[in-house]
Design a protein around this motif. Structure first.
Motif, PDB file in Angstrom:
ATOM      1  N   ASP A   1      54.294 -17.375  32.284  1.00  0.00           N
ATOM      2  CA  ASP A   1      52.981 -18.391  33.103  1.00  0.00           C
ATOM      3  C   ASP A   1      52.058 -18.119  33.349  1.00  0.00           C
ATOM      4  O   ASP A   1      51.084 -19.161  33.436  1.00  0.00           O
ATOM      5  CB  ASP A   1      54.260 -19.173  34.008  1.00  0.00           C
ATOM      6  CG  ASP A   1      54.215 -18.554  35.161  1.00  0.00           C
ATOM      7  OD1 ASP A   1      53.596 -16.684  34.808  1.00  0.00           O
ATOM      8  OD2 ASP A   1      54.719 -18.950  36.117  1.00  0.00           O
TER       9      ASP A   1
ATOM     10  N   ASP B   1      56.182 -23.086  40.887  1.00  0.00           N
ATOM     11  CA  ASP B   1      56.250 -24.636  40.495  1.00  0.00           C
ATOM     12  C   ASP B   1      57.875 -24.834  40.634  1.00  0.00           C
ATOM     13  O   ASP B   1      57.864 -25.970  39.881  1.00  0.00           O
ATOM     14  CB  ASP B   1      54.926 -24.778  39.143  1.00  0.00           C
ATOM     15  CG  ASP B   1      55.509 -24.207  37.732  1.00  0.00           C
ATOM     16  OD1 ASP B   1      56.462 -23.541  37.755  1.00  0.00           O
ATOM     17  OD2 ASP B   1      55.010 -23.825  36.901  1.00  0.00           O
TER      18      ASP B   1
ATOM     19  N   LYS C   1      48.013 -17.878  36.764  1.00  0.00           N
ATOM     20  CA  LYS C   1      49.529 -18.936  36.538  1.00  0.00           C
ATOM     21  C   LYS C   1      47.954 -19.916  35.505  1.00  0.00           C
ATOM     22  O   LYS C   1      47.173 -20.139  36.363  1.00  0.00           O
ATOM     23  CB  LYS C   1      49.303 -18.700  37.683  1.00  0.00           C
ATOM     24  CG  LYS C   1      51.166 -18.190  38.584  1.00  0.00           C
ATOM     25  CD  LYS C   1      51.906 -19.512  39.298  1.00  0.00           C
ATOM     26  CE  LYS C   1      52.480 -17.879  39.677  1.00  0.00           C
ATOM     27  NZ  LYS C   1      53.820 -18.118  39.142  1.00  0.00           N
TER      28      LYS C   1
ATOM     29  N   ASN D   1      48.869 -22.549  35.486  1.00  0.00           N
ATOM     30  CA  ASN D   1      48.540 -23.615  36.692  1.00  0.00           C
ATOM     31  C   ASN D   1      47.099 -23.829  36.959  1.00  0.00           C
ATOM     32  O   ASN D   1      46.739 -24.443  38.011  1.00  0.00           O
ATOM     33  CB  ASN D   1      49.650 -24.244  36.885  1.00  0.00           C
ATOM     34  CG  ASN D   1      50.392 -23.555  38.613  1.00  0.00           C
ATOM     35  OD1 ASN D   1      49.658 -22.826  38.212  1.00  0.00           O
ATOM     36  ND2 ASN D   1      51.585 -24.185  38.456  1.00  0.00           N
ATOM     37  N   GLN D   2      46.738 -23.003  37.934  1.00  0.00           N
ATOM     38  CA  GLN D   2      45.413 -22.490  38.166  1.00  0.00           C
ATOM     39  C   GLN D   2      43.763 -22.340  37.019  1.00  0.00           C
ATOM     40  O   GLN D   2      42.634 -22.715  37.774  1.00  0.00           O
ATOM     41  CB  GLN D   2      44.684 -20.651  38.958  1.00  0.00           C
ATOM     42  CG  GLN D   2      45.991 -20.637  39.154  1.00  0.00           C
ATOM     43  CD  GLN D   2      46.357 -19.186  39.824  1.00  0.00           C
ATOM     44  OE1 GLN D   2      46.745 -17.955  39.526  1.00  0.00           O
ATOM     45  NE2 GLN D   2      45.128 -18.540  40.515  1.00  0.00           N
TER      46      GLN D   2
ATOM     47  N   TYR E   1      46.198 -28.827  42.994  1.00  0.00           N
ATOM     48  CA  TYR E   1      46.052 -28.871  41.532  1.00  0.00           C
ATOM     49  C   TYR E   1      45.223 -29.898  40.681  1.00  0.00           C
ATOM     50  O   TYR E   1      43.998 -29.987  40.256  1.00  0.00           O
ATOM     51  CB  TYR E   1      47.444 -28.681  40.499  1.00  0.00           C
ATOM     52  CG  TYR E   1      46.793 -28.085  39.108  1.00  0.00           C
ATOM     53  CD1 TYR E   1      45.471 -27.899  38.742  1.00  0.00           C
ATOM     54  CD2 TYR E   1      47.640 -27.751  38.049  1.00  0.00           C
ATOM     55  CE1 TYR E   1      45.333 -27.184  37.310  1.00  0.00           C
ATOM     56  CE2 TYR E   1      47.486 -26.843  36.635  1.00  0.00           C
ATOM     57  CZ  TYR E   1      46.234 -27.236  36.465  1.00  0.00           C
ATOM     58  OH  TYR E   1      45.521 -26.731  35.197  1.00  0.00           O
TER      59      TYR E   1
END
Ligand code: NAP
Length: 440
Positions: free
Chosen positions: A59, A142, A176, A178-179, A360
Motif C-alpha cells: 500500500d 486503514d 502510504k 492514503n497520504q 485525509y
C-alpha cells in the motif's frame, strides 16, 4: 527526474539501492543530556548521508522528493525532546509485519514532501508512476476500525517522518498511498513542499467541524501569526469571513501580515507583555492589558484563540477569549505543563479544544485551498538538503518567518510550475509575500 523523464522511462529505470537522507542516530540520542533546550544544536545531531532504500509494502509508494520542508517536529526530533523518537519506531515495529522495517539505528526525519512517484505497490489504486504529488503526514492503518470515523481518533495514528521512519527529508521517501495529494500546478517544487503539514493542521483547527470552525464576523486571536501554522491560520480566518488579530515579535513580521491581508497585528516584543512575573507566578494585570489591546483593535474579545506557544501564553489565552469562546490548541512550544485560572474558563463558559494534525479529508480540502490559489505558501527561505541542520537551527531559534523549504532532488529553485496561467492569476507578488528579498 531532473530531465523530466516520462512515466515509462521512470518505470524502466532500476530503483537505486540507497538514497541521500537526513537522519538522527540512535547512539547519539543522549548527546545533549543536561543541556538547556536552546543550546541543543540540530546542526550537530542531523546527519545527511546515504542510507538503504527500504522494501516497499503493497500500500506504499516511493517518491523522488523534489523538495521538502522543516517542521517544528524535526526540531523536536533533532534535540531529542520531549523524548527521543526511537521509542516511536520501536513501538511501530512491534505492531505489524511492515512496521518492523522502521526500527533502525537511524531515523530519517521530515513530515512534508513534494515530488514524483517512482514506484507504486501492488495495492495502490489511484496513483501511478510519474504522478506529481504532495504528501500529508497522517499515517494510519486503514484496517484498524478505530481509524474510520475521523482517522485522527485512531489508536494507531502516527505522524509520518516523526513517529515513523523514511520521512521526507531525503531524495527518496516512502509513504502510504492514503497520504498522497495532487501537487498544486501553479507552484514551484519548493513552494508546494511547505504546505501540507501546517496548512492541514490550521484547517482542522479553524475550518473543520472537528476544530473550532470560524464563522463570518468571528474575531480570532492568532499567536505566532507569521510562523508555520499561524500564517495558514490567518489565511483561513480571512477566507471564512472572520477577522484575524495576529501576534508576532518584530516589525518585519507585522509588515508581512499586513501584506497577507491581516490588518490587526500586535507586536508582542514592542508591547513587552510579561504574563509571568517569575517561573511560577502569572500576572493577571498583563493578561488584562493584552485583552484591552485586542478590544482597542477590533472592538471586542476574540471568539476563538489559536493557541500553540503553550505555557507562556495559555493563561492569557484563556483570560482574553470571549465569553463562551474557544481556545483551540495543537501544541506547547514553550512548555506543556500549562497553568490558567479555571474561574475564567468555567464562569464564562469557555472551551479548550485539543486538535492534532488532520484526517485525509481535511488535508485534501486544505490542499484544495492551495490548488485554487485561495491560500498561498508562506515560503520564506530555501536551503539544500545538506544544510538541513542549519535550517532546523533557524526554526529552533525562531529566526525564520513562515516556512523554510528544502531542495532535495530539485537542482535549483523555481522549477515545477506546470500551470503558469493560474500562477499569473494568483499573482507573483502574493505568492512571494514571505520572500523578503522580493519586496520593493
Ligand atoms: P514556527 O514556524 O516556529 O512558528 C511558531 C511561532 O510561535 C513563532 O514564529 C513565534 O512567533 C511564536 N512563538 C514561539 N514561542 C512563543 C512564545 N513563547 N510566546 C508567544 N509566541 C511564541 O512553528 P510552527 O510550525 O508554527 O509550529 C508551532 C508549534 O505547533 C510547534 O510546537 C509545533 O511542533 C506545533 N505543531 C503541532 C502540530 C500538530 O499537528 N499538533 C502541527 C504543526 C505544528 P513570534 O515570535 O513572531 O511571536
Amino acid at each position: 527526474m531532473r530531465a523530466g523523464a516520462s512515466s515509462e522511462v521512470l518505470s524502466a529505470t532500476p530503483m537505486p539501492a540507497t538514497t541521500r537522507a537526513a537522519f538522527v542516530r540512535r547512539d547519539e540520542q543522549g548527546m545533549f543530556e543536561g543541556m538547556a533546550s536552546k543550546d541543543k544544536d540540530p546542526r550537530r545531531s542531523l546527519h545527511v548521508e546515504e542510507v538503504p532504500v527500504p522494501e516497499l509494502a503493497p500500500d506504499e509508494v516511493y517518491i523522488a522528493v523534489m523538495a521538502s520542508s522543516i517542521n517544528f517536529n524535526t526540531v523536536w526530533t533533532s534535540i531529542f525532546e520531549p523524548l527521543p523518537t526511537f521509542g516511536f519506531l520501536d513501538r511501530l515495529a512491534k505492531e505489524t509485519f511492515w512496521g518492523k522495517r522502521h526500527s533502525l539505528d537511524y531515523h530519517v526525519v521530515g513530515s512534508d514532501a513534494c515530488g514524483v512517484i517512482l514506484r507504486a505497490g501492488s495495492a495502490v489504486r489511484n496513483w501511478k508512476v510519474g504522478d506529481e504529488v504532495t504528501v500529508h503526514c497522517n499515517y494510519v492503518d486503514d484496517q484498524d476500525p478505530s481509524s474510520h470515523d475521523d482517522s485522527m481518533r485512531s489508536s494507531t495514528q502516527r505522524i509520518w517522518g516523526f513517529e515513523t521512519n523514511f520521512g521526507g527529508l531525503a531524495d527518496i521517501c516512502v509513504v502510504k498511498a492514503n497520504q498522497l495529494m495532487h501537487k498544486p500546478a501553479h507552484l514551484t517544487w519548493e513552494e508546494a513542499s511547505v504546505n501540507a503539514l501546517c496548512n492541514s493542521t490550521a484547517y482542522r483547527m479553524l475550518v473543520s467541524r472537528n476544530g473550532a470552525p470560524v464563522t463570518q464576523g468571528d474575531r480570532v486571536l492568532i499567536w505566532g501569526a507569521s510562523g508555520g501554522i499561524g500564517s495558514f491560520a490567518v489565511q483561513h480566518v480571512l477566507n471564512s469571513g472572520g477577522t484575524p488579530i495576529g501576534v508576532v515579535s518584530s516589525a518585519n513580521k507585522v509588515e508581512t501580515l499586513h501584506e497577507l491581508g491581516c490588518l490587526h497585528v500586535i507586536n508582542r516584543e514592542e508591547m513587552d507583555y510579561r504574563f509571568w512575573k517569575d517561573p511560577h507566578t502569572q500576572d493577571e494585570s498583563e493578561w488584562r492589558r493584552l485583552g484591552k489591546d485586542i478590544r482597542a483593535l477590533v472592538g471586542d474579545d476574540p471568539d476563538i484563540v489559536f493557541e500553540h506557544p503553550g505555557r507562556s501564553t495559555m493563561g492569557a489565552s484563556v483570560f482574553v477569549a470571549k465569553r463562551a469562546g474557544t481556545i483551540v490548541t495543537c501544541a506547547a512550544t514553550s512548555g506543556y505543563m500549562i497553568e490558567y485560572d479555571n474561574r475564567h474558563l468555567w464562569m464564562k463558559l469557555k472551551t479548550i479544544k485539543g486538535s492534532h494534525f488532520s484526517n485525509y479529508r481535511e488535508a485534501w480540502a486544505a490542499n484544495q485551498t492551495i490548488i485554487d490559489g485561495k491560500v498561498v505558501p508562506p515560503l520564506s527561505a530555501v536551503f539544500g538538503l545538506e544544510q538541513v541542520g542549519e535550517a532546523a537551527y533557524e526554526v529552533h531559534h525562531n529566526r525564520h518567518e513562515g516556512k523554510i523549504g528544502i531542495l532535495c532532488v530539485a537542482p535549483r529553485e523555481g522549477l515545477g510550475v506546470t500551470n503558469p496561467e493560474l500562477r499569473a492569476s494568483v499573482g507573483e507578488r502574493r505568492l512571494t509575500i514571505f520572500r523578503r528579498h522580493d519586496r520593493e
